[in-house]
Scaffold this motif. Structure first.
Motif, short mmCIF file in Angstrom:
data_model
loop_
_atom_site.label_atom_id
_atom_site.label_comp_id
_atom_site.label_asym_id
_atom_site.label_seq_id
_atom_site.Cartn_x
_atom_site.Cartn_y
_atom_site.Cartn_z
N PRO A 5 -39.34 -1.16 -21.65
CA PRO A 5 -37.92 -1.21 -21.31
C PRO A 5 -37.62 -0.51 -19.98
CG PRO A 5 -38.29 -0.41 -23.55
CD PRO A 5 -39.62 -0.42 -22.87
N THR A 6 -36.41 -0.74 -19.52
CA THR A 6 -35.94 -0.08 -18.30
C THR A 6 -34.85 0.92 -18.68
OG1 THR A 6 -36.42 -1.96 -16.89
CG2 THR A 6 -34.73 -0.45 -16.11
N LEU A 7 -35.05 2.14 -18.19
CA LEU A 7 -34.08 3.22 -18.41
C LEU A 7 -33.36 3.50 -17.09
CD1 LEU A 7 -32.98 5.74 -20.05
CD2 LEU A 7 -34.94 6.99 -19.11
N ALA A 8 -32.04 3.48 -17.14
CA ALA A 8 -31.27 3.88 -15.95
C ALA A 8 -30.76 5.29 -16.16
CB ALA A 8 -30.11 2.93 -15.71
N ILE A 9 -31.11 6.17 -15.25
CA ILE A 9 -30.68 7.57 -15.30
C ILE A 9 -29.50 7.75 -14.35
CG2 ILE A 9 -31.35 9.93 -14.65
CD1 ILE A 9 -32.62 9.06 -17.24
N ASN A 72 -26.19 11.57 -17.39
CA ASN A 72 -26.41 13.02 -17.41
C ASN A 72 -25.63 13.69 -16.28
OD1 ASN A 72 -29.06 12.55 -19.13
ND2 ASN A 72 -29.20 11.29 -17.30
N GLY A 73 -24.43 13.22 -16.06
CA GLY A 73 -23.58 13.81 -15.02
C GLY A 73 -22.93 15.09 -15.55
N PRO A 74 -22.01 15.65 -14.77
CA PRO A 74 -21.35 16.89 -15.18
C PRO A 74 -20.61 16.73 -16.51
CG PRO A 74 -20.93 16.41 -12.87
CD PRO A 74 -21.61 15.20 -13.43
N GLU A 75 -20.51 17.84 -17.25
CA GLU A 75 -19.84 17.83 -18.56
C GLU A 75 -18.33 17.91 -18.37
OE1 GLU A 75 -21.44 17.14 -21.17
OE2 GLU A 75 -20.47 17.97 -22.93
N LEU A 97 -25.36 2.11 -23.85
CA LEU A 97 -24.76 3.02 -22.86
C LEU A 97 -24.64 4.39 -23.52
CD1 LEU A 97 -21.88 0.62 -21.65
CD2 LEU A 97 -24.29 0.68 -20.92
N ALA A 98 -25.54 5.30 -23.13
CA ALA A 98 -25.61 6.59 -23.81
C ALA A 98 -25.26 7.72 -22.84
CB ALA A 98 -27.02 6.82 -24.36
N THR A 99 -24.61 8.75 -23.38
CA THR A 99 -24.36 9.97 -22.60
C THR A 99 -25.13 11.13 -23.23
OG1 THR A 99 -22.72 11.61 -21.93
CG2 THR A 99 -22.19 10.34 -23.90
N SER A 100 -25.68 11.99 -22.39
CA SER A 100 -26.38 13.18 -22.89
C SER A 100 -25.40 14.29 -23.26
CB SER A 100 -27.33 13.73 -21.81
OG SER A 100 -28.39 12.85 -21.59
N SER A 101 -24.12 14.03 -23.14
CA SER A 101 -23.07 15.03 -23.37
C SER A 101 -23.37 16.02 -24.49
CB SER A 101 -21.77 14.28 -23.70
OG SER A 101 -20.84 15.18 -24.29
N SER A 102 -23.11 17.30 -24.22
CA SER A 102 -23.33 18.34 -25.23
C SER A 102 -22.08 18.59 -26.07
CB SER A 102 -23.69 19.66 -24.57
OG SER A 102 -24.76 19.51 -23.70
N SER A 103 -20.93 18.13 -25.58
CA SER A 103 -19.69 18.48 -26.29
C SER A 103 -18.66 17.35 -26.28
CB SER A 103 -19.06 19.72 -25.66
OG SER A 103 -18.77 19.48 -24.30
#
Ligand SMILES: NC(=O)c1ccc[n+]([C@@H]2O[C@H](COP(=O)([O-])OP(=O)(O)OC[C@H]3O[C@@H](n4cnc5c(N)ncnc54)[C@H](O)[C@@H]3O)[C@@H](O)[C@H]2O)c1
Length: 297
Positions: A5-9, A72-75, A97-103
């Protein structure tokens, strides 16, 4: 699933670059975007002339062929809302479409997005560093389609992660709520002079930390009660320890400063210390993971 697969960061900071390393270790194609002017230098320093990694300052170009976009941009909510409006317009119609968001939850991010974009959006929250820590908390939002959650779980498993679907969007999700509860108590104990920061870490690493790297909390409760299991534990030792009130650490600026000073006195601070401690953490984490893999076959 496509073979590789292709992952876009989107966002090439601490977390974004680590996701990219993980995907490359698994043979995936990776595109990386970030407005920072040194993006090309960072990507070259990390991945050399790897043909399956491409850096671009054009967000639409980065996500165009993605099977999954990991943001993985700013929170900050407005930034994530803007990013996903652009990502939704440019990514393939079947991309996760996923976000690494912590909160911040995907319900908040997706509130003004078109239904077909919101249906593909969710939180895929890693533990730092994602290339080593297996957990990914997968949090569908109010408008996320069940098929998106299934596909995200499938993709994270293909990266040898341990995705866990969280059933409700609570602040801090699950892992960080647990971490916050223990951190509050740890700060209280240090502020009260019960232990030093170094001793607290020694205690944690040589008891709960080691235990929880090998068995779970509830599993430990079952064992703690002997053959009588958790029921025995809760009626015995647990009846005593269960009544202990958690401490409340002071959060005024002077108390926080003293805490920071005490921790920095123990571990130091700055770029060189960060590099040294991060290398040690990565080395030891890899060793634990390898040992567990060897013993479990
Ligand atoms: N650091 C952690 O321990 C940790 C753990 C899990 C999840 N997260 C989450 O991951 C995300 C990133 O955290 P981080 O620690 O890597 O932050 P970071 O500050 O290291 O990186 C953020 C990156 O986003 C970039 N950026 C800024 N504006 C952007 C835009 N418009 N488009 C794309 N990129 C942009 C910055 O240039 C920077 O490189 C956050 O949502 C955070 O909550 C962090």
């Amino acid at each position: 699933m496509t073979p590789t697969p292709t992952l876009a960061i989107v966002g090439a900071g601490v977390i974004g670059i680590s996701w990219a390393r993980l995907a490359r270790e698994h043979g995936w194609t990776v595109t990386i975007t970030d407005p920072r002017p040194d993006l090309a230098d960072i990507v070259t320093a990390e991945f050399g002339d790897d043909e399956k990694v491409r850096a671009t300052d054009d967000l639409a170009d980065a996500v165009r062929d993605a099977d999954i976009v990991q943001e993985n941009g700013p929170e900050r909510l407005p930034i994530k809302q803007q990013l996903f409006a652009e990502i939704g317009a440019a990514a393939p119609a079947n991309a996760v479409l996923a976000t690494s968001s912590s909160s911040i939850t995907s319900s908040e991010i997706g509130v003004d997005l078109d239904a077909d974009v919101a249906a593909r959006l969710l939180v895929g929250h890693p533990f730092n560093p994602p290339e080593l820590m297996p957990l990914v908390e997968v949090l569908p939002g109010e408008r996320t389609a069940p098929a998106t959650t299934d596909r995200a779980v499938e993709l994270y498993r293909a990266l040898d992660r341990e995705p866990v679907v969280i059933r409700r969007e609570l602040p801090g999700f699950v892992a960080n709520r647990l971490q916050a509860a223990i951190s509050r108590e740890a700060r209280y104990l240090v502020q009260e002079g019960v232990v030093s920061p170094a001793d607290l870490d020694t205690i944690l690493q040589n008891s709960l930390g080691l235990r929880w790297a090998t068995i779970g909390l509830f599993e430990g409760n079952v064992l703690g009660g002997g053959p009588g299991g958790i029921a025995q534990l809760l009626a015995g030792v647990g009846a005593q320890t269960g009544g202990i009130e958690p401490g409340v650490p002071a959060t005024d600026p002077a108390s926080m400063r003293r805490l920071v000073d005490a921790v920095e006195e123990t571990y130091g601070s700055g770029e060189e210390v960060y590099e040294t401690l991060a290398r040690r953490r990565d080395r030891r984490t890899r060793a634990v993971l390898a040992a567990l893999a060897a013993v479990d076959g």
